[in-house]
Design a protein around this motif. Structure first.
Motif, short mmCIF file in Angstrom:
data_model
loop_
_atom_site.label_atom_id
_atom_site.label_comp_id
_atom_site.label_asym_id
_atom_site.label_seq_id
_atom_site.Cartn_x
_atom_site.Cartn_y
_atom_site.Cartn_z
N ASP A 100 0.82 -1.21 0.00
CA ASP A 100 0.00 0.00 0.00
C ASP A 100 0.86 1.27 0.00
O ASP A 100 2.07 1.22 0.24
CB ASP A 100 -0.95 -0.01 1.20
CG ASP A 100 -2.29 0.66 0.89
OD1 ASP A 100 -2.44 1.21 -0.23
OD2 ASP A 100 -3.17 0.65 1.76
N CYS A 336 -0.94 -9.58 -3.25
CA CYS A 336 -1.02 -8.42 -2.37
C CYS A 336 -0.53 -8.82 -1.00
O CYS A 336 -0.87 -9.90 -0.52
CB CYS A 336 -2.45 -7.92 -2.23
SG CYS A 336 -3.07 -7.12 -3.70
N PRO A 339 -4.59 -6.29 2.57
CA PRO A 339 -5.45 -5.36 1.84
C PRO A 339 -4.72 -4.05 1.55
O PRO A 339 -3.73 -3.72 2.22
CB PRO A 339 -6.63 -5.14 2.79
CG PRO A 339 -6.10 -5.47 4.15
CD PRO A 339 -4.98 -6.45 3.97
N PRO A 341 -5.99 -0.62 1.47
CA PRO A 341 -7.10 0.34 1.62
C PRO A 341 -6.77 1.74 1.08
O PRO A 341 -7.64 2.39 0.51
CB PRO A 341 -7.36 0.36 3.13
CG PRO A 341 -6.11 -0.17 3.76
CD PRO A 341 -5.53 -1.14 2.78
N ASP A 344 -6.90 1.67 -2.79
CA ASP A 344 -8.28 1.56 -3.27
C ASP A 344 -9.02 2.88 -3.10
O ASP A 344 -9.77 3.31 -3.99
CB ASP A 344 -9.03 0.46 -2.49
CG ASP A 344 -8.54 -0.94 -2.87
OD1 ASP A 344 -8.13 -1.11 -4.03
OD2 ASP A 344 -8.55 -1.83 -2.00
#
Ligand SMILES: *Cc1c(COP(=O)(O)O)cnc(C)c1O
Length: 401
Positions: A100, A336, A339, A341, A344
């Motif tokens: 991320d 990945c 997640p 976040p 996204d």
């Protein structure tokens, strides 16, 4: 009124230099202009060794070959980037591992790199989004501790700096792009920065179709032959002649972009202070090249409505990227680390405003006025923001324009 998103800037002497290249009788690669471009980048940006390439993508592909990644190996990179960052490594059979991004700079979150490292990790590939530097000190320290190589995707970061060092000159390898949407252009073009002397010799061979022709030219071997894998990664003198006309204007081009950036920041301030949107965040560690001005809206619905509103007025604002982990290839070949976040969220809320050298004051005013009008006419529930950015841990932030 039609305001395009981008307009390629001609600095002035490009056609003259192309005519010169033709007159010199050498329009293949590595002639006078390719060497001049190399020299400017090496000397003015302080790069150990520069090899000009036909694109930023080609530079990334060369980097992936030089890193000797193959099937089973993993490369850590952001999902929020252009496809070439991942494709270069995927072509070698490696697995992209998406991590991320930071909510302030939208760059690879350096705190999430270490948890994503496995015994198969070979490379970290940070992307300097919008010409704003990733936390390279931290990334280099992590790489060193784990014995990893670092490839900087500095496609957007030509003539931008992190703690006084040029983006692209800090990792083992760095890739630049001179695509017509970037700050310095030649249609399609790029460069590979080689900051580790041990990789220079092989890079020259890979770039020249897997031959030792460069050593032959230097007189180090008496004939040249096929010695390694490689491809055609030498740009034409025609492209380099064009690029020289741009690179000799390194500082003035950057100055103009700064003006445009600061004018957006200043005139959007009323909307920013109401919490309706925010612009790019430049950490204290970073001296940017003002590659783009983007805004983050409270949510995707408002972003899309604003984009439509601007289009109706002939103003081309665009968004990118479809996160790679959500793309068909990314799902098939990537992985990945948990997640993503922030990725996204940001990709649904970001909008890039028209940004080019010759953007006039009137045009810029029209963009800002259209945005102000949009928020004035928007239903009241649009006027509350939960854009998350203000609550982001703004480590070491110089300006939140
Ligand atoms: C533009 C860009 C590339 C690709 O450069 P090309 O010269 O178009 O091949 C790669 N990565 C990023 C982040 C870019 O913005």
């Amino acid at each position: 009124m039609k305001i395009p998103f981008n307009k390629p800037f001609i600095a002035g002497k490009e056609l003259y230099y192309i005519a010169q290249a033709v007159a010199f009788g050498n329009i293949a690669g590595d002639g006078v202009y390719t060497k001049q471009c190399t020299r400017i980048l090496e000397e003015q940006l302080g790069i150990h060794r520069v090899l000009m390439t036909p694109s930023g993508t080609a530079a990334l592909e060369m980097a992936a070959i030089l890193c000797e990644v193959g099937p089973g190996d993993e490369v850590i990179l952001p999902s929020y980037t252009f496809v070439s960052t991942a494709n270069a490594f995927v072509r070698q059979g490696a697995t992209p591992v998406f991590v991320d991004i930071r909510p302030d700079t939208l760059n690879l979150d350096e705190n999430l790199i270490e948890p994503a490292i496995t015994d198969r990790t070979k490379v970290i590939c940070p992307v300097h989004y919008a010409g704003i530097g990733c936390e390279m000190d931290r990334i280099m320290e992590i790489a060193k501790r784990h014995g990893l190589l670092v490839v900087e995707d500095a496609a957007q970061g030509v003539n931008a700096f992190y703690r006084g060092r040029a983006l692209g000159s800090i990792g083992h390898l760095g890739a630049y792009s001179f695509h017509e949407t970037k700050n310095y252009i030649c249609g399609e073009g790029g460069a590979l920065c080689i900051n580790d002397e041990r990789l220079v010799r092989r890079a020259e061979i890979i770039r020249d179709k897997g031959t030792n022709r460069q050593q032959f030219f230097r007189g180090a071997v008496d004939k040249y032959t096929w010695v390694d894998v490689g491809s055609s990664y030498v740009p034409s003198e025609i492209a380099s002649a064009f690029l020289f006309g741009q690179l000799e204007m390194l500082a003035p081009i950057s100055r103009r972009r700064r003006e445009i950036f600061e004018s957006y920041a200043k005139h959007l301030e009323p909307l920013i202070s109401k919490g309706l949107l925010r612009g790019p965040v430049i950490p204290r560690s970073s001296k940017t090249n003002y590659h783009m001005y983007y805004v983050l809206l409270p949510d995707q619905r408002i972003r899309d409505a604003l984009m439509d509103h601007l289009r109706e007025l002939g103003i081309m604002a665009v968004f990118h990227y479809v996160p790679l982990h959500a793309s068909p290839m990314g799902k098939k070949l990537g992985r990945c680390d948990g997640p993503l976040p922030v990725t996204d969220d940001m990709s649904g809320r970001l909008l890039r405003l028209p940004f080019y050298h010759e953007l006039t004051r009137n045009e810029q005013t029209a963009v800002v006025d259209a945005m102000v009008a949009f928020f004035k006419n928007a239903p009241p529930d649009n006027a509350k923001t939960n854009n998350g950015v203000d609550r982001a841990p703004n480590r070491d932030v110089k300006s939140v324009p």
